[in-house]
Design a protein around this motif. Structure first.
Motif, PDB file in Angstrom:
ATOM      1  N   LEU A   1       0.845  -1.203   0.000  1.00  0.00           N
ATOM      2  CA  LEU A   1       0.000   0.000   0.000  1.00  0.00           C
ATOM      3  C   LEU A   1       0.880   1.253   0.000  1.00  0.00           C
ATOM      4  O   LEU A   1       0.638   2.211  -0.738  1.00  0.00           O
ATOM      5  CB  LEU A   1      -0.933  -0.005   1.219  1.00  0.00           C
ATOM      6  CG  LEU A   1      -1.874   1.186   1.311  1.00  0.00           C
ATOM      7  CD1 LEU A   1      -2.822   1.257   0.115  1.00  0.00           C
ATOM      8  CD2 LEU A   1      -2.704   1.141   2.601  1.00  0.00           C
ATOM      9  N   LEU A   2       1.930   1.191   0.808  1.00  0.00           N
ATOM     10  CA  LEU A   2       2.866   2.322   0.876  1.00  0.00           C
ATOM     11  C   LEU A   2       3.487   2.564  -0.498  1.00  0.00           C
ATOM     12  O   LEU A   2       3.584   3.702  -0.972  1.00  0.00           O
ATOM     13  CB  LEU A   2       3.947   2.003   1.910  1.00  0.00           C
ATOM     14  CG  LEU A   2       4.838   3.157   2.348  1.00  0.00           C
ATOM     15  CD1 LEU A   2       4.009   4.250   3.012  1.00  0.00           C
ATOM     16  CD2 LEU A   2       5.898   2.647   3.336  1.00  0.00           C
ATOM     17  N   GLU A   3       3.862   1.473  -1.139  1.00  0.00           N
ATOM     18  CA  GLU A   3       4.469   1.579  -2.483  1.00  0.00           C
ATOM     19  C   GLU A   3       3.474   2.209  -3.468  1.00  0.00           C
ATOM     20  O   GLU A   3       3.826   3.093  -4.238  1.00  0.00           O
ATOM     21  CB  GLU A   3       4.857   0.170  -2.955  1.00  0.00           C
ATOM     22  CG  GLU A   3       5.539   0.124  -4.300  1.00  0.00           C
ATOM     23  CD  GLU A   3       5.726  -1.324  -4.770  1.00  0.00           C
ATOM     24  OE1 GLU A   3       6.182  -2.156  -3.959  1.00  0.00           O
ATOM     25  OE2 GLU A   3       5.395  -1.606  -5.947  1.00  0.00           O
ATOM     26  N   GLN A   4       2.214   1.770  -3.406  1.00  0.00           N
ATOM     27  CA  GLN A   4       1.167   2.323  -4.282  1.00  0.00           C
ATOM     28  C   GLN A   4       1.023   3.832  -4.059  1.00  0.00           C
ATOM     29  O   GLN A   4       0.906   4.607  -5.000  1.00  0.00           O
ATOM     30  CB  GLN A   4      -0.190   1.657  -3.984  1.00  0.00           C
ATOM     31  CG  GLN A   4      -0.411   0.315  -4.622  1.00  0.00           C
ATOM     32  CD  GLN A   4      -0.882   0.475  -6.066  1.00  0.00           C
ATOM     33  OE1 GLN A   4      -0.058   0.686  -6.955  1.00  0.00           O
ATOM     34  NE2 GLN A   4      -2.174   0.410  -6.293  1.00  0.00           N
ATOM     35  N   MET A   5       1.024   4.237  -2.799  1.00  0.00           N
ATOM     36  CA  MET A   5       0.854   5.658  -2.467  1.00  0.00           C
ATOM     37  C   MET A   5       1.999   6.472  -3.052  1.00  0.00           C
ATOM     38  O   MET A   5       1.785   7.530  -3.634  1.00  0.00           O
ATOM     39  CB  MET A   5       0.831   5.852  -0.951  1.00  0.00           C
ATOM     40  CG  MET A   5      -0.461   5.467  -0.320  1.00  0.00           C
ATOM     41  SD  MET A   5      -0.361   5.802   1.456  1.00  0.00           S
ATOM     42  CE  MET A   5      -2.074   5.680   1.879  1.00  0.00           C
ATOM     43  N   LYS A   6       3.184   5.941  -2.911  1.00  0.00           N
ATOM     44  CA  LYS A   6       4.357   6.668  -3.413  1.00  0.00           C
ATOM     45  C   LYS A   6       4.312   6.764  -4.926  1.00  0.00           C
ATOM     46  O   LYS A   6       4.593   7.808  -5.516  1.00  0.00           O
ATOM     47  CB  LYS A   6       5.655   6.010  -2.929  1.00  0.00           C
ATOM     48  CG  LYS A   6       5.879   6.240  -1.442  1.00  0.00           C
ATOM     49  CD  LYS A   6       7.196   5.649  -0.986  1.00  0.00           C
ATOM     50  CE  LYS A   6       7.368   5.866   0.513  1.00  0.00           C
ATOM     51  NZ  LYS A   6       8.297   4.905   1.097  1.00  0.00           N
ATOM     52  N   LEU A   7       3.949   5.638  -5.559  1.00  0.00           N
ATOM     53  CA  LEU A   7       3.849   5.624  -7.024  1.00  0.00           C
ATOM     54  C   LEU A   7       2.859   6.651  -7.541  1.00  0.00           C
ATOM     55  O   LEU A   7       3.027   7.235  -8.595  1.00  0.00           O
ATOM     56  CB  LEU A   7       3.393   4.237  -7.505  1.00  0.00           C
ATOM     57  CG  LEU A   7       4.459   3.199  -7.737  1.00  0.00           C
ATOM     58  CD1 LEU A   7       3.819   1.852  -8.085  1.00  0.00           C
ATOM     59  CD2 LEU A   7       5.389   3.636  -8.876  1.00  0.00           C
ATOM     60  N   LYS A   8       1.785   6.858  -6.769  1.00  0.00           N
ATOM     61  CA  LYS A   8       0.727   7.787  -7.196  1.00  0.00           C
ATOM     62  C   LYS A   8       1.023   9.215  -6.730  1.00  0.00           C
ATOM     63  O   LYS A   8       0.160  10.089  -6.833  1.00  0.00           O
ATOM     64  CB  LYS A   8      -0.641   7.342  -6.655  1.00  0.00           C
ATOM     65  CG  LYS A   8      -1.026   5.931  -6.974  1.00  0.00           C
ATOM     66  CD  LYS A   8      -1.741   5.789  -8.300  1.00  0.00           C
ATOM     67  CE  LYS A   8      -2.049   4.337  -8.594  1.00  0.00           C
ATOM     68  NZ  LYS A   8      -2.437   4.078  -9.965  1.00  0.00           N
TER      69      LYS A   8
END
Ligand code: 4AD
Length: 454
Positions: free
Chosen positions: A391-398
């Motif tokens: 989830l953290l990775e997704q947030m950073k990607l977005k």
């Protein structure tokens, strides 16, 4: 205390047992026709159904002659009389007036609603009077029936109704299409930027991870500059959220839900649906029947793109893997390929919001969009990313700031579980159920870019 009238709907539904009975009706005059024989035929509508009740006014009676000039289209009336078998075609009974009270007169010269049919564009300019028309009245009764069916469905299945906030600090969909909220006298009222909610999902997740199964059903707001027949700036969304559930559970819930709502409306609003099928879509009942009975077709996004590519259609936006499905693509899939609702699943990760669960392929997410003929996307949902790191990775990607969503990340730190939910736009559902061409006719007071009335 003002005496309650008998709803016209009751009188007409159970007309045989009303014959000979004295009733009182409270309503508004639709039309009046005077005969040479000294009798007037007044059509009264009380909002309880599409049909008017015909009232026979004998000029020779009481003070009826005096009242007659005020008995004009739009006037509100309380009428007492006896129900009789009607000799006229198309109505089983009529009421012979014994007493008539004009509650509020209505100047026929300036009253904007005339007997002729008005365009929807014109009616939106008089949004305070348009509920007195057959179409808007019928749509709102359907809307009422749907709303009640929504609660019944979830309550019977053990979901808790959670009131998620209207003012939020988050942009759930991450599209930046938010309305800012500030106090007129104090722009720093909340001490941080706040918005009108675009979706109650994130807060519903909080409660699903404590109460198990919840739903929220309330107004949501999008500052999208979309002047289409299926977009509103303020619309109502139904959002269930389930803990210990994956995409398959989500799909099954969406399917049961649509079946329940469509069948409920078909049994409760038969008169309205007959009216809509006559005026807007002669195949309406057939289409609803299919939805009430048939399971969704399910295709992956990748399969859908390949169907679109193979279609030979000359789309304005050519379908390529990675593109968002456009209205024309949805239309092709629902009307040409599958004859009924279709759920498209596993969309590319790049075109969907941060909260969706990343699939093992790393390229797609466990999303679902349910499409129906005539309206297109009616439901958007997904399994949520429940793994902290991903989830953290997704947030950073977005490009999001994880600090602002610490509370949301905490849910993945403290007793996380797979969970899933969806959002269904109430107005799109009503558009589908009624066949009205524009979504602006499905909500009492539509809000769209450049237009807000009352
Ligand atoms: O696909 P959307 O944007 O999904 C969400 O907001 C998720 N957070 C829902 C969830 O999983 N809890 O919107 C969901 C539905 C759409 O399928 C559509 O029916 C409706 O909301 N919708 C609109 N209806 C009218 N006007 C608009 N501008 C709409 N935008 C979305």
């Amino acid at each position: 205390m003002i005496q309650e009238g008998t709803p016209v709907r009751e009188i007409l539904r159970r007309w045989a047992e009303h014959i000979g009975r004295r009733v009182m009706i409270n309503g508004w005059v639709r039309t009046r026709r005077d005969s040479k024989a000294g009798i007037s035929f007044v059509e009264v509508n009380d909002g309880s159904c599409l049909k008017n009740l015909q009232v026979i006014v004998d000029h020779g009676r009481d003070r009826f002659q005096e009242i007659l000039q005020s008995l004009t289209t739009g006037a509100s009336v309380s009428i007492t009389g006896v129900v009789r078998r009607s000799p006229a075609k198309g109505q089983p009974v009529e009421v012979e007036a014994e007493s008539i009270s004009i509650v509020g007169s209505c100047d026929p010269a300036s009253y904007p609603l005339q007997k002729k049919r008005h365009s929807f564009e014109f009616l939106r300019e008089i949004a305070h009077l348009r509920p007195r028309t057959n179409t808007i009245g019928a749509v709102m009764r359907v809307r009422n029936s749907v709303s009640y069916a929504v609660h019944r469905f979830f309550q019977e299945r053990g979901f808790y109704y959670i009131h998620t906030p209207i003012i939020t600090t988050s942009d759930c969909e991450g599209a930046g299409e938010v309305f800012r909220v500030t106090a007129q006298q104090d722009p720093e009222f909340f001490g941080r930027p706040t918005y009108l909610t675009v979706s109650g999902q994130l807060q519903a997740e909080v409660y699903a991870l404590a109460l198990g199964k919840v739903y929220t059903f309330g107004p949501t707001f999008r500052a999208e500059n979309s002047q289409t027949r299926r977009h509103l700036s303020e619309f109502w969304m139904i959002e269930p959220e389930m803990a210990f559930a994956d995409l398959e559970n989500d799909l099954a819930l969406a399917q049961d839900f649509l079946h329940h709502v469509v069948s409920s409306v078909m049994s409760e609003c038969d008169e309205e649906l007959q009216f809509f099928s006559k005026f807007f879509d002669e195949k309406l009942l057939e289409r609803l029947q299919t939805v009430a009975e048939r399971p969704f077709e399910v295709v992956t996004y990748t399969e859908a793109i390949s169907l679109l590519k193979k279609s030979g259609e000359n789309f304005t936006y050519p379908a390529e893997w990675g593109c968002d499905l456009q209205a024309e693509h949805e239309r092709y899939l629902t009307e040409r390929v599958f004859n009924g609702p279709v759920a498209v699943i596993h969309f590319p990760r790049d075109i969907k919001p941060f909260y969706m669960k990343v699939n093992d392929d790393g390229r797609t997410v466990a999303a679902m969009d349910v499409l129906v003929a005539g309206v297109g996307e009616i439901i958007g949902g997904s399994e949520r990313e429940y793994r902290y790191e991903l989830l953290l990775e997704q947030m950073k990607l977005k490009g999001m700031n994880p600090e602002a969503y610490e509370w949301y990340l905490d849910l993945r730190k403290y007793g996380s579980v797979p969970h899933a939910g969806f959002g269904l736009g109430l107005e799109r559902l009503i558009q589908f159920l009624t066949g009205v061409p524009n979504i602006r006719e499905t909500i009492p007071f539509p809000r769209v870019p450049g237009y807000a009335f009352a």
